[in-house]
Structures are given as structure tokens and as C-alpha cells.
Design an enzyme around this catalytic site. Structure first.
Site, PDB file in Angstrom:
ATOM      1  N   HIS A 120     -48.298 -29.019  21.647  1.00 22.58           N
ATOM      2  CA  HIS A 120     -48.475 -28.617  20.258  1.00 22.58           C
ATOM      3  C   HIS A 120     -47.100 -28.320  19.696  1.00 22.58           C
ATOM      4  CE1 HIS A 120     -50.594 -26.999  16.720  1.00 22.58           C
ATOM      5  NE2 HIS A 120     -49.533 -26.198  16.645  1.00 22.58           N
ATOM      6  N   CYS A 121     -46.740 -29.015  18.620  1.00 23.02           N
ATOM      7  CA  CYS A 121     -45.394 -28.900  18.055  1.00 23.02           C
ATOM      8  C   CYS A 121     -45.408 -27.977  16.845  1.00 23.02           C
ATOM      9  CB  CYS A 121     -44.850 -30.275  17.664  1.00 23.02           C
ATOM     10  SG  CYS A 121     -43.160 -30.212  17.045  1.00 23.02           S
ATOM     11  N   LEU A 122     -44.689 -26.873  16.946  1.00 25.56           N
ATOM     12  CA  LEU A 122     -44.585 -25.916  15.858  1.00 25.56           C
ATOM     13  C   LEU A 122     -43.945 -26.533  14.622  1.00 25.56           C
ATOM     14  CD1 LEU A 122     -44.764 -22.784  15.157  1.00 25.56           C
ATOM     15  CD2 LEU A 122     -42.372 -22.676  15.888  1.00 25.56           C
TER      16      LEU A 122
END
Length: 294
Positions: A120-122
Site C-alpha cells: 500500500h503506497c502512501l
């Protein structure tokens, strides 16, 4: 609504950073070193604008694309009775209560299972998974090239400008920083010392380029071995357990470098750098393995 993903501080920070780098590269370094009206200036501005445009487009695709969700009709292909069915039951998600295809993981942030989840990429406020991994890979490619180009132009501008014009040349940097509300201290120091401007921007350029090169190199490695970030760390543990029992371990989806690359970027090399060219992707619930190719 997917456009709401842009209402995130990290996403806005990335957009502001790209605006800042574009402005300083075009209107400070290129215009100050070569003059935008010259052939060298026009050529460098055109190349950097192309790289920056594709970076922004790929970034938008990453943010807006669905990373891939498990079809509601998905059921594991189980033949017979007994242990096979027991294994299928163990592949049920304990949060979604649905079956998980191979390489699928549950994202705590998105609160759903993601096909071939990488992480999951912020910075894109989204998961990187089966359907948008190519866009993410292409984005890191364009952003890395653009950052390298910007840093080279910065180095050239430092060598080409004379000391007397240094503070005049860096005046637009103060404006760009103020516009995007980035580094307040940068504005303060750059008004008093042109050298401070160079040092601070140089530090930022080197840091950004190093970060992007590391990220790009990491995903080149993962693509060549047909694994995700999650699978890499799972593989390290599996390899350690195999060594303890005197066995060897190899990632089951690592078929060959060329097939690994085409499984992500597609069979047509002309479309490798197009983030939306994903017609080669299927449902994402099954993948060829070493056992299939042997």
C-alpha cells in the site's frame, strides 16, 4: 469516488514537488544556463517536459486505477475431497470471509483483498496491485529519468553561471518555493546568499534522485524475478526454513527473466512505457509457475 484519493496530504505533496522541480528546471536552470530561446535550451526544455508530462500522467493512473479486487464469483478449483478442500478453506480471508486467489493479500488500509498485492503506497493513496503495478513501475521509470535530467541541468547551471549573476538567477526559485509552500527556510536563506540556494537545491536534487533510483532499481529486481515486495520477504523466510531442513527454495513464479518482464509490461515492447497498455493482463486469479513450465 476515486478522485477523492487526491485529497490526501502525501498525494498533494508529490504534486507540489513535481510542480516545484518542473518550474526550477525549466525557468531557472535551463533558462539561466542556456536561454530558453536557444537551440540547447529548447531541446532540453522539450525533453524534460516530455519526461515530466509522462511522469504526471503515470502518477494519475496509479492514483485512479483499481489495483485489482477478487471477483465475487471466485472459488478455488478444488477436485476431490479431503486435504484439497481443507487447503482451500485455509485460503479464505479472515477479514473479507472470501476465498483468496494465489498472490492475493488483504490490505488493512483499503480494507479489502488486493490481487497480486505489492504494497500500500502512501504517496498515491492507493494499493499497488495487479492492475496498476505496471503504471507504478512506469511512473518510477519516468520520474527517475526526469530527476536525473534535472540534476544534470542543475550541475551544468552551477558551472556555467558567473558569481555576479548567481543571486539574480536564483530569484525565481524563491517565487516557486513560495507558490508551492514548500521550504520556508529555503526562501529565507536564498534571499541572502545565492550559494545557500545552490547547496539546498543540490541537496534536495541528490536526495530525490537517489531515492528514485533506489526505488526504480528495487522494482526492476522484483520484475526480473516476478515477485512482489510482500513475496520477497515471504521468500526470505521460506528460504531460511528450507535451508534449516536441508532443502532449496526458489520463488515458484520466477519462470524466466523475459517472461517475467512481459507478464508485467506486456509482450509488445513498443507499449512497455505506456502505463495504460494493460490488455495483456487477465483476471489475476491464476499465474504460471515453474511446475507448469517444466
Amino acid at each position: 469516488m476515486r478522485p477523492k484519493r487526491f485529497l490526501s496530504l502525501p498525494v498533494l505533496a508529490v504534486l507540489l514537488l513535481m510542480m516545484f522541480v518542473y518550474y526550477t528546471t525549466i525557468f531557472v536552470f535551463i533558462d539561466g544556463s542556456f536561454d530558453l530561446q536557444s537551440s540547447n535550451g529548447t531541446f532540453n526544455a522539450a525533453i524534460f517536459t516530455i519526461l515530466a508530462s509522462f511522469s504526471v500522467f503515470s502518477f494519475f493512473v496509479c492514483v485512479l486505477s483499481d489495483p485489482g479486487h477478487v471477483p465475487s464469483s471466485y472459488v478455488p478449483d478444488v477436485e476431490g475431497q479431503g486435504s484439497a478442500k481443507d487447503n482451500a478453506e485455509r485460503k479464505k480471508c479472515d477479514k473479507c470471509y472470501g476465498y483468496k486467489p494465489p498472490r492475493t493479500h488483504h490490505c488493512r488500509v483499503c480494507k479489502k483483498c488486493v490481487l497480486k498485492m505489492d504494497h500500500h503506497c502512501l504517496w498515491i493513496n492507493n494499493c499497488v496491485g495487479y492492475w496498476n503495478y505496471k503504471a507504478f513501475f512506469v511512473f518510477t521509470s519516468y520520474a527517475t529519468l526526469a530527476s536525473i535530467h534535472s540534476m544534470i541541468l542543475f550541475i551544468c547551471s552551477v558551472f556555467l553561471m558567473d558569481i555576479g549573476s548567481s543571486s539574480k538567477m536564483f530569484y525565481p526559485v524563491w517565487i516557486s518555493v513560495a507558490c508551492v509552500a514548500c521550504v520556508t527556510l529555503y526562501v529565507f536563506f536564498s534571499r541572502n546568499c545565492g550559494v545557500c540556494s545552490e547547496v539546498m537545491y543540490g541537496t534536495m536534487a541528490i536526495g530525490l534522485t537517489t531515492t528514485l533510483l533506489t526505488l526504480f532499481g528495487w522494482h526492476v529486481y522484483l520484475t526480473l524475478h516476478n515477485m512482489t515486495t510482500i513475496e520477497y520477504y515471504e521468500g526470505k523466510r521460506a528460504k531460511w526454513l528450507a535451508m534449516k531442513s536441508g532443502q532449496s527454495y526458489r520463488h515458484p513464479f520466477n519462470i524466466s527473466p523475459y517472461k517475467n518482464i512481459t507478464s508485467v509490461l506486456g509482450p509488445n515492447i513498443l507499449k512497455w512505457l505506456c502505463p495504460t497498455a494493460v490488455s495483456h493482463l487477465k483476471e489475476g486469479v491464476s499465474f504460471p509457475t515453474l511446475r507448469d513450465s517444466s
